[in-house]
Scaffold this active site. Structure first.
Site, short mmCIF file in Angstrom:
data_model
loop_
_atom_site.label_atom_id
_atom_site.label_comp_id
_atom_site.label_asym_id
_atom_site.label_seq_id
_atom_site.Cartn_x
_atom_site.Cartn_y
_atom_site.Cartn_z
N HIS A 84 -6.43 3.40 0.86
CA HIS A 84 -6.04 3.57 2.27
C HIS A 84 -6.74 4.86 2.67
CE1 HIS A 84 -2.70 3.34 5.55
NE2 HIS A 84 -3.54 4.33 5.89
N CYS B 298 0.85 -1.20 0.00
CA CYS B 298 0.00 0.00 0.00
C CYS B 298 0.89 1.25 0.00
CB CYS B 298 -0.92 -0.02 1.21
SG CYS B 298 -1.75 1.55 1.50
N ASN C 109 -12.79 10.78 -0.48
CA ASN C 109 -13.25 10.08 -1.68
C ASN C 109 -13.39 8.60 -1.33
OD1 ASN C 109 -13.28 12.37 -3.32
ND2 ASN C 109 -11.11 12.15 -3.82
N HIS D 277 -8.03 8.30 3.40
CA HIS D 277 -7.32 9.58 3.48
C HIS D 277 -8.35 10.70 3.41
CE1 HIS D 277 -7.33 8.07 -0.63
NE2 HIS D 277 -7.48 9.33 -1.04
N HIS E 189 -8.74 14.42 2.40
CA HIS E 189 -8.10 15.55 1.73
C HIS E 189 -8.48 16.79 2.54
CE1 HIS E 189 -7.24 13.67 -2.29
NE2 HIS E 189 -8.20 12.86 -1.89
N CYS F 123 0.69 3.07 3.33
CA CYS F 123 1.38 2.32 4.39
C CYS F 123 2.89 2.49 4.24
CB CYS F 123 1.03 0.83 4.33
SG CYS F 123 -0.62 0.42 4.93
N ASP G 224 -0.20 16.67 -0.28
CA ASP G 224 -0.55 15.93 -1.49
C ASP G 224 0.47 16.26 -2.58
OD1 ASP G 224 -3.48 14.60 -2.59
OD2 ASP G 224 -2.01 15.23 -4.07
N HIS H 276 -3.81 0.37 8.29
CA HIS H 276 -4.35 0.23 6.93
C HIS H 276 -5.85 -0.08 6.98
CE1 HIS H 276 -4.43 -0.58 2.64
NE2 HIS H 276 -5.29 -1.53 2.95
P1 AMP Z 1 -7.84 9.91 -4.06
O1 AMP Z 1 -7.95 10.16 -5.52
O2 AMP Z 1 -8.94 10.49 -3.24
O3 AMP Z 1 -7.62 8.44 -3.75
O4 AMP Z 1 -6.57 10.69 -3.57
C1 AMP Z 1 -5.28 10.18 -3.61
C2 AMP Z 1 -4.36 11.36 -3.51
O5 AMP Z 1 -3.06 10.88 -3.22
C3 AMP Z 1 -4.25 12.17 -4.79
O6 AMP Z 1 -4.68 13.51 -4.53
C4 AMP Z 1 -2.78 12.10 -5.14
O7 AMP Z 1 -2.28 13.31 -5.66
C5 AMP Z 1 -2.14 11.76 -3.80
N1 AMP Z 1 -0.88 11.06 -3.86
C6 AMP Z 1 -0.57 9.98 -4.63
N2 AMP Z 1 0.69 9.60 -4.40
C7 AMP Z 1 1.19 10.44 -3.46
C8 AMP Z 1 2.44 10.57 -2.80
N3 AMP Z 1 3.47 9.72 -3.05
N4 AMP Z 1 2.61 11.55 -1.89
C9 AMP Z 1 1.59 12.42 -1.65
N5 AMP Z 1 0.38 12.35 -2.23
C10 AMP Z 1 0.18 11.38 -3.12
#
Ligand code: AMP
Length: 126
Positions: free
Chosen positions: A102, A8, A91, A104, A106, A11, A34, A50
Site C-alpha cells: 500500500h 491490507c 520503497n 507509503h 517514509h 487499509c 512508523d 488502496h
Molecule cells: P516498507 O518496508 O517500505 O514497505 O515499509 C513498511 C513500514 O511499515 C516499515 O517501516 C514498518 O516498520 C511499518 N509498519 C509495519 N506495520 C506497522 C504498523 N502496524 N504501524 C506502523 N508502522 C508499521
C-alpha cells in the site's frame, strides 16, 4: 469510502481496525508513526485509497500523488523538522525491500543523514 482492501494492513489502519499513532489526516491521506522507527522522526504518509505501489499509480491518481507530496511539509512542520530537513522515501518492489503493498512515503528526519544511502555506493558506481 474510497477503494479499500479488506486484508491490507494500511487499509485497516485507515479504517481504524488497527491502532496507529496518527499525526495528520485529511480526506486523501493519513500520516502515522512508523512502528519501527529508523530515525528520531519516522512517519508514514499513505493514501486513503488502496494503491499497492508507485508502479500501480494511474493517471487518474494524479491528485492522490499530489496529496501525498503536499502532506510531507505539513507533517514535517507538525514534527518540528520542516526547517531542519527530512527525507521522503517510497520503497517500491523487492529490491527496495517494500514490505507493505500500500503506497507509503517514509518521512524521516530529526538527525543528520548520510548520502548516498548505501554504504560504499559511491565507490561502486564511481
Ligand atoms: P516498507 O518496508 O517500505 O514497505 O515499509 C513498511 C513500514 O511499515 C516499515 O517501516 C514498518 O516498520 C511499518 N509498519 C509495519 N506495520 C506497522 C504498523 N502496524 N504501524 C506502523 N508502522 C508499521
Amino acid at each position: 469510502m474510497l477503494q479499500q482492501e479488506a486484508d491490507c494492513l494500511f487499509c485497516r489502519i485507515v479504517r481504524g481496525e488497527i491502532p496507529a499513532r496518527i499525526v495528520y489526516r485529511n480526506d486523501h491521506v493519513l500520516a502515522f508513526r512508523d512502528i519501527t522507527p529508523v530515525a528520531p522522526q519516522h512517519l508514514l504518509i499513505i493514501p486513503v485509497k488502496h494503491i499497492a505501489s508507485l508502479n500501480d499509480l494511474c493517471p487518474e491518481d494524479e491528485a492522490i500523488a499530489g496529496h501525498i507530496l503536499l502532506a510531507a511539509s505539513v507533517v514535517a512542520d507538525i514534527e518540528g523538522i520542516r526547517e531542519s530537513g527530512y527525507r521522503l522515501v517510497f520503497n517500491t518492489g523487492k529490491d527496495s525491500l517494500q514490505s507493505v503493498l500500500h503506497i507509503h512515503a517514509h518521512l524521516i528526519g530529526g538527525e543528520r543523514m548520510g548520502w548516498p544511502p548505501f554504504p560504499g555506493a559511491a565507490a561502486l558506481h564511481g
